[in-house]
Design a protein around this motif. Structure first.
Motif: not given
Length: 265
Positions: A108-110, A193-197
């Motif tokens: 939610d808050r990367p 999750l795959g797009a999480a930085p």
């Protein structure tokens, strides 16, 4: 002694040391003080943040308890630390139920998350095959007495004092297991999750009676990009029973994340 304000909640947290941030999110039997073997080991190199989710330790809330608010609690503490001049980002280390809260908060808050460690949990990941594996693991676990799921018999015999203290930790909490029913209701998909930085570590114990190493390894294969570390001889409550092994694993991840530079915290 510090406080953050979440949705209808007053959240207790502590900050120790200096350097890159790491926030520990406790499991169902813990609170901020559960990390007494981690804070001294890491505070010389990192800003170590511990907290109480609503219904645990010193934190309090108004209205109906809902564990779906836990990720917001984590974000509120991260924001409060940054507003007070602390690190803008932290590696979030979630233990057991705390892992789902840590992972959702990071997604939610990367901008606040330098990385995530899912300790003894898949963080509520939504995937049919993994759901069946987790279900089977839990079916086997519920056949054991609660303490047998969390600490090994050898440890309880060798260190009855620490086993007793482990049990006493939970007496400071007002949240009940029924209050945790919505914790995984907003679990991430593989695509999310795959797009999480941020980098991700799946950390598990070889003797975990709640989530099997085989399930964790399979999750790592399915995710592809996540690091997987299975610690020999460690139980579900690795942070408590074998703290040096837990601390070393977390330290390795923290060191690697820090080495990645500003992009990853």
């Amino acid at each position: 002694m510090s406080w953050a304000t979440g949705s209808e909640a007053r959240l207790y947290y502590e900050v120790h040391g200096s350097g890159p941030g790491v926030l520990f999110v406790h499991g169902s039997g813990g609170h901020h003080a559960a990390w007494w073997q981690q804070v001294p080991a890491l505070r010389d190199d990192y800003t170590v943040i511990t907290m109480d989710l609503r219904g645990f330790g010193c934190s309090r809330w108004d209205g109906e308890h809902d564990s779906a608010a836990f990720p917001g609690d984590v974000i509120a503490v991260l924001d409060a630390v940054a507003d007070a001049g602390g690190p803008d980002r932290a590696v979030l280390v979630g233990q057991s139920i705390g892992a789902a809260a840590a992972l959702r908060a990071a997604l939610d808050r990367p901008d606040r998350a330098a990385g995530v460690v899912l300790a003894h949990s898949l963080g509520g990941l939504r995937h049919p095959e993994l759901a069946e594996l987790v279900k089977a693991d839990r079916a086997a676990a519920v056949k054991l007495p609660v303490l047998d799921r969390l600490l090994t018999p050898e440890f309880r015999e060798r260190r009855p004092d620490l086993a007793f203290l482990f049990q006493q930790m939970g007496t400071f909490n007002t949240a009940k297991m029924a209050d945790l029913r919505n914790l995984g209701s907003d679990g991430p998909t593989l695509e999310e999750l795959g797009a999480a930085p941020f980098p991700l570590l799946l950390l598990a114990g070889e003797r975990d009676s709640v989530l099997s190493p085989a399930t964790v390894r399979r999750a790592g294969e399915i995710l592809g990009h996540a690091r997987v570390e299975i610690v020999p001889g460690a139980p579900h409550s690795m942070y408590w029973e074998t703290p040096s092994l837990f601390n070393d694993a977390v330290s390795r991840f923290l060191s690697d994340v820090t080495a990645l530079g500003p992009t990853h915290g």
